[in-house]
Design an enzyme around this catalytic site. Structure first.
Site, mmCIF file in Angstrom:
data_model
loop_
_atom_site.group_PDB
_atom_site.id
_atom_site.type_symbol
_atom_site.label_atom_id
_atom_site.label_comp_id
_atom_site.label_asym_id
_atom_site.label_seq_id
_atom_site.Cartn_x
_atom_site.Cartn_y
_atom_site.Cartn_z
ATOM 1 N N HIS A 181 -36.183 10.897 63.073
ATOM 2 C CA HIS A 181 -36.186 12.208 62.418
ATOM 3 C C HIS A 181 -35.111 13.124 63.018
ATOM 4 C CE1 HIS A 181 -40.375 10.653 61.818
ATOM 5 N NE2 HIS A 181 -40.147 11.103 60.589
ATOM 6 N N HIS A 182 -34.682 14.085 62.226
ATOM 7 C CA HIS A 182 -33.681 15.061 62.691
ATOM 8 C C HIS A 182 -34.264 15.957 63.789
ATOM 9 C CE1 HIS A 182 -31.384 19.018 61.885
ATOM 10 N NE2 HIS A 182 -30.657 18.266 62.667
ATOM 11 N N GLY A 183 -33.512 16.175 64.851
ATOM 12 C CA GLY A 183 -33.938 17.049 65.947
ATOM 13 C C GLY A 183 -33.728 18.517 65.605
ATOM 14 N N THR A 213 -33.558 18.312 56.904
ATOM 15 C CA THR A 213 -32.336 18.961 57.392
ATOM 16 C C THR A 213 -31.490 17.931 58.142
ATOM 17 O OG1 THR A 213 -33.607 19.626 59.329
ATOM 18 C CG2 THR A 213 -33.337 21.267 57.576
#
Ligand code: ZLS
Ligand code: CA
Ligand code: ZN
Length: 390
Positions: A181-183, A213
């Site tokens: 997942h995006h940080g 995002t």
């Protein structure tokens, strides 16, 4: 059990509090803190605990968490009880602070959060005091938490809190995130500063994959006079990326970032949901490939704060993090790829007992990342880095 010689002049510290492990997010929730118990059992079965400094993590204090989080959010986190979710007088705050199915209110929530956050803060301080070279907190890595909002199984952003500690001693810190997942929470926290370069590799699909995002074009604030401009690097990927392409991409991107940015310390989030066969993930990585990213990051010889993150197939999470602990100890060549066949492990690692099961062959997802696409990502990162040369 294998005794591992302590490497000379090179200290690895382990920061954990076993009181984190029994917390329960609820029936069918994918986040399972007991994966930390399994990780610790593997690490100990290999005797790796003999080669590290072991610290019992303290709970972060309210004031320490207020370094990043808003007080009304922390107040809510501190006083909310499992039954309160449906109480009308709490419903405004439940909505405002984003509690719900992903981020449930469970027994001991505040203590859970303050313990995993305390681990990352302690770990960062050991690096700053020069009492450790590599500090590990597998219970941390909760990269989605915002200053006044829970998100994606994360409530308190231990990564931001640890990084703030490192920034007291280091002018520049690089953040690397290999969770699927995006940080987003870490990126957002340091969006307007040039003192942290955030780099996240993740599955990206704006409408169908959380959090939606982390597009390649999102590189920092739009205004060129904002110091944070160009200091967010996003590497958006499609399903099924394999070992070879991921490792090559990771080395090219991180190598280029290191050369340009020259940080004084690194924070590495090792979310294990980027492995093949993860319950939530969609990549095709094997334990060795995930570990190769950790090994490459270590080659720069900088102080490193290493944290966990996602990972929803506990037997594989514990394999990856135990293997990565051995890499950080430089003991990966001497540990047996066959997991010790003890009673405690029989349920989880049998029948093969391999530390490196063939994850990519078990649930084969097509690699939807073409060579041309991956090359375009590397080229775009090089272009972005030209703005921060100086
Ligand atoms: O990076 O996709 C979403 C958001 C929803 C779908 C799920 N429902 C419950 C809420 C709305 C759009 N959330 C993701 C969050 C993933 C967080 C990753 C954290 C990290 O790895 C760092 C630690 C998501 N994916 C899967 C689920 N949520 C999910 C699956 C199954 C369940 C059970 C418990 C709860 C509700 C049923 C749940 C969530
Ligand atoms: Ca990521
Ligand atoms: Zn994740």
């Amino acid at each position: 059990n294998l005794q591992i010689a302590r490497p000379t002049g090179y200290r690895v510290s382990w920061h954990a509090n076993p009181a984190v492990e029994p917390h329960h997010f609820g029936q069918s929730h994918p986040m399972k803190p007991w994966r930390l118990t399994l990780t610790k059992q593997l690490v100990m079965a290999y005797g790796m605990h003999h080669a590290m400094d072991l610290y019992l993590a303290r709970a972060a204090t309210y004031e320490e968490m207020a370094d990043f989080h808003e007080r009304d959010y922390l107040d809510f986190l501190q006083q909310i009880m499992p039954g309160d979710m449906d109480k009308p007088e709490q419903s405004d705050n439940v909505v405002r602070f984003n509690f719900g199915d992903d981020c449930p209110i469970f027994d001991g929530l505040y203590s859970y959060c303050s313990l995993y956050a305390g681990g990352s803060i302690d770990a960062a301080r050991k690096l700053c005091n020069n009492q450790s070279d590599i500090a590990i907190n597998w219970s941390g890595g909760l990269h989605h938490a915002k200053k006044a909002e829970a998100s994606g199984f994360c409530y308190v952003n231990d990564i931001v809190l640890g990084t703030l500690q490192l920034l007291r001693h280091h002018p520049r810190v690089m953040y690397i995130d290999i969770d699927v997942h995006h940080g987003d929470g870490v990126e957002q926290a340091f969006w307007s500063t040039d003192r942290v370069l955030t780099v996240s590799f993740h599955k990206y699909d704006k409408d169908n994959f959380f959090p939606g995002t982390g597009a390649r074009e999102d590189t920092g604030p739009a205004h060129p006079l904002n110091p944070g401009a160009h200091h967010a690097i996003n590497v958006p990927l499609n399903d099924g990326i394999d070992d070879e392409s991921y490792i090559a991409l990771f080395k090219e991107v991180i190598g280029a970032c290191m050369k340009t940015y020259q940080p004084g310390a690194i924070v590495l989030q090792c979310g294990a949901d980027s492995l093949g066969c993860d319950r939530l993930g969609c990549f095709n990585l094997n334990v060795r490939a995930h570990g190769a990213c950790v090994a490459y990051t270590k080659t720069f010889g900088l102080p490193m704060l290493v944290v966990g993150g996602g990972g929803y197939t506990p037997r594989n999470v514990s394999r990856a993090w135990a293997h990565e602990t051995s890499i950080l100890l430089e003991a990966d060549r001497i540990i047996d790829p066959t997991i010790p066949d003890t009673v405690a492990f029989r349920n989880h690692f049998g029948p093969d007992y391999s530390l490196f099961p063939p994850l990519s062959e078990m649930r084969k997802l097509d690699n939807k990342n073409t060579r041309a696409y991956l090359e375009s990502l590397v080229e775009a990162v090089h272009e972005q880095l030209r703005y921060i040369k100086g």
